[in-house]
Design an enzyme around this catalytic site. Structure first.
Site, mmCIF file in Angstrom:
data_model
loop_
_atom_site.group_PDB
_atom_site.id
_atom_site.type_symbol
_atom_site.label_atom_id
_atom_site.label_comp_id
_atom_site.label_asym_id
_atom_site.label_seq_id
_atom_site.Cartn_x
_atom_site.Cartn_y
_atom_site.Cartn_z
ATOM 1 N N GLY A 97 0.764 -1.243 0.000
ATOM 2 C CA GLY A 97 0.000 0.000 0.000
ATOM 3 C C GLY A 97 0.795 1.295 0.000
ATOM 4 O O GLY A 97 0.216 2.354 0.174
ATOM 5 N N GLY A 98 2.103 1.236 -0.216
ATOM 6 C CA GLY A 98 2.897 2.465 -0.266
ATOM 7 C C GLY A 98 2.395 3.406 -1.352
ATOM 8 O O GLY A 98 2.127 4.587 -1.105
ATOM 9 N N LYS A 99 2.269 2.860 -2.561
ATOM 10 C CA LYS A 99 1.817 3.709 -3.673
ATOM 11 C C LYS A 99 0.330 4.038 -3.524
ATOM 12 O O LYS A 99 -0.117 5.117 -3.880
ATOM 13 C CB LYS A 99 2.096 3.017 -5.008
ATOM 14 C CG LYS A 99 3.577 2.840 -5.285
ATOM 15 C CD LYS A 99 3.828 2.120 -6.592
ATOM 16 C CE LYS A 99 5.260 1.624 -6.668
ATOM 17 N NZ LYS A 99 5.521 0.482 -5.750
ATOM 18 N N CYS B 216 10.364 -2.855 -10.512
ATOM 19 C CA CYS B 216 11.690 -2.526 -9.968
ATOM 20 C C CYS B 216 12.699 -3.504 -10.573
ATOM 21 O O CYS B 216 13.469 -4.141 -9.874
ATOM 22 C CB CYS B 216 11.698 -2.559 -8.449
ATOM 23 S SG CYS B 216 11.079 -4.070 -7.730
ATOM 24 N N ASP C 140 -5.376 -6.785 -4.627
ATOM 25 C CA ASP C 140 -4.199 -7.651 -4.548
ATOM 26 C C ASP C 140 -4.713 -9.075 -4.371
ATOM 27 O O ASP C 140 -5.849 -9.284 -3.955
ATOM 28 C CB ASP C 140 -3.299 -7.261 -3.374
ATOM 29 C CG ASP C 140 -1.851 -7.665 -3.605
ATOM 30 O OD1 ASP C 140 -1.038 -6.779 -3.945
ATOM 31 O OD2 ASP C 140 -1.531 -8.855 -3.473
ATOM 32 N N ASP D 294 -8.147 -11.996 -7.834
ATOM 33 C CA ASP D 294 -7.180 -12.388 -8.856
ATOM 34 C C ASP D 294 -7.288 -11.398 -10.016
ATOM 35 O O ASP D 294 -8.389 -11.050 -10.436
ATOM 36 C CB ASP D 294 -7.521 -13.808 -9.342
ATOM 37 C CG ASP D 294 -6.476 -14.345 -10.309
ATOM 38 O OD1 ASP D 294 -5.771 -13.531 -10.941
ATOM 39 O OD2 ASP D 294 -6.371 -15.576 -10.429
#
Lengths: 337, 181
Positions: free
Chosen positions: A148-150, A265, A168, A195
């Protein structure tokens, strides 16, 4: 995309005879502790910049925080943290972001952290949300949202208005998502465990969708050196198949003219440019400028294999050049049918 | 208070009696006019499972809920106001900021700087760690704030054997570290 698109070590190094490139890959892999196939790929991608790239991955990245405008101002938060002995440096272009230059306390356990006045977040992740630019959007979706950072940054830029769908598939990671939404005072989110293949069934027409896809995480080598040896070439193929599925599902959530930001990333073109190239063939999407002031252009012919030329508009982040973890950001627009 | 384990909740609009319990529970901490403003143009939902979680949704979020949740239930939505327990409403850490912003008189206990730190470690507080105690605390749940007036949790005022007032911790922001990761 078949397995044939994944550049094998044999293809890179030639069969049998140890080429000059192969010797160089072996030498650098030993020096920096990588699996040989990874360095061979880096040599093919980055050429003479490879050693600077590898050396850059050895440098510790400064931790960064994001202040939460939903509950405070950057000035107030920084004043409080500096009062506790932290030395923080503003990140150009991101008014809420600061790099931590000094500090003895654990940043994830201060009262200010528990009060949701800031969170720990990598600068590259913040740039991905800036490329999405969810300010003023009515409906935004964050696919693969946990922890949940973004998601919390999206809510912050939406000023807790509109509606934010955060999905998610991981049961465990949903708990972390929920905790972060609560701690960071997010009130406009609907978190759902689903999903990705079922996303189109939700019938949402979002203005913007963020897909920060699961990836090999090569870009995290500066913070987790075990990744120099933990992934095999086969992992790339497995993850690329997942990423293809996810990007098609994410595109289905978009309204016409809506914006999709795809990020990973990873340095690997198979997880980045080639996924976008696949999506351009399958979905009514076009690559647009990210609007970001930093980052290198995306590849248009990684390993000599051409992809859509518009991929030059994507952005790549490298630790040795940009002081962030390795990252890829591509902004796409859903075209009218 | 917060998600204790991953269990499925079934969401539904509250019944009239449940809505009354929620409003009365909020009015314990906030003036009625503030509660009216908090709930205006919003939708209440109750997630029912082993517990009954109360959520508050803005109009756009309610619209998204009605679109996306025809066949599935959410995991979490909007502002988690608290839970219904028996005949009462228990506020959550998510609603703490709302409650601490404009609390009703007599429901706030202020801790000293050291007390606030100990409280966020899940500890009960001794009389010397409390700097502002309402005169009529009497075994009822209180909103606990730090020396800056920021909500840090909930607790009950209880008299010890010497008749001095102590604060028993019910929940605090340290939960996010101890359980919320």
């Amino acid at each position: 995309m078949g397995d044939g698109c994944f550049l094998s070590l044999a293809a890179l190094l030639g069969d049998g005879v140890m080429t000059v490139e192969a010797k160089r890959a072996q030498q650098l892999a030993r020096r920096y502790g990588y699996l040989e196939y990874m360095v061979a790929r880096y040599l093919a991608l980055f050429g003479q910049d490879t050693e600077a790239f590898l050396a850059g991955n050895e440098l510790a990245l400064a931790k960064s925080i994001r202040t939460n405008s939903l509950v405070s101002t950057p000035d107030r938060v920084i004043e409080r943290l500096e009062g506790k002995g932290f030395r923080l440096e503003a990140v150009a272009g991101l008014p809420y972001a600061f790099r931590v230059r000094e500090g003895r306390l654990p940043l994830g356990a201060t009262p200010e952290y528990l009060l949701g006045q800031y969170t720990l977040q990598s600068v590259a992740s913040m740039w991905a949300v800036e490329a999405l630019n969810p300010r003023g959007a009515k409906v935004v979706a964050d696919v693969c949202a946990a922890p949940g950072g973004k998601t919390t940054l999206i809510a912050q830029l939406m000023e807790n208005r509109g509606a934010l769908l955060a999905t998610d598939i991981s049961r465990m990671r949903m708990r972390a998502l929920r905790s972060n939404l609560s701690r960071m005072h997010v009130e406009n989110a609907l978190a759902m465990r689903v999903d990705a293949a079922q996303l189109p069934e939700l019938g949402i027409q979002a203005d913007a969708v963020l897909l920060d896809a699961p990836c090999t995480g090569e870009g995290l080598i500066p913070v987790d050196p075990t990744r120099k040896r933990s992934r095999q070439l086969e992992d790339l193929a497995t993850l690329a198949a997942v990423q293809q599925k996810l990007i098609v599902a994410a595109a289905a959530l978009l309204r016409e003219d809506g914006i999709l930001v795809y990020s990973t990333c990873s340095f690997a073109p198979e997880e980045n440019e080639q996924i976008i190239d696949y999506a351009l063939q399958k979905c009514p999407l076009r690559v647009t400028e990210t609007g970001l002031p930093i980052g290198d252009p995306g590849f248009t012919a990684p390993f000599g294999q051409p992809v859509d030329e518009s991929l030059v508009r994507a952005r790549r982040f490298y630790p040795y050049k940009h002081g962030t973890e390795g990252f890829f950001i591509c902004r796409l627009e859903k075209v009218r049918s | 208070m917060q998600a204790r384990k991953s269990e499925k909740l079934t969401f539904a609009e509250p019944s009239r009696s449940e809505e009354t319990m929620i409003v009365q529970g909020l009015e314990r901490y906030l003036e009625s006019s503030v509660v009216v403003r908090l709930l205006r143009n919003k939708q209440l939902l109750i997630g029912k499972g082993n517990r009954q979680e109360v959520y508050l949704l803005s109009a756009p979020l309610w619209q998204l809920y009605r679109q996306a949740c025809t066949q599935r239930h959410p995991y979490f939505v909007g502002l988690h106001l608290g839970e219904l327990h028996g005949a009462g409403f228990v506020p959550s850490l998510h609603s703490l900021q709302w409650l601490a912003a404009r609390p009703r008189a007599g429901v706030v206990v202020a801790a000293t700087a050291e007390g606030a730190q100990r409280f966020m470690y899940g500890r009960d507080l001794e009389p010397k760690e409390l700097q502002q105690v309402p005169s009529k605390g009497g075994d009822r749940e209180m909103l606990v704030v730090n020396e800056r007036g920021e909500g840090i949790g909930f607790g009950c005022l209880v008299a010890d054997e010497k008749g001095k007032t102590r604060l028993r911790n019910r929940t605090d922001l340290g939960w996010y570290l101890r359980r919320g990761q």
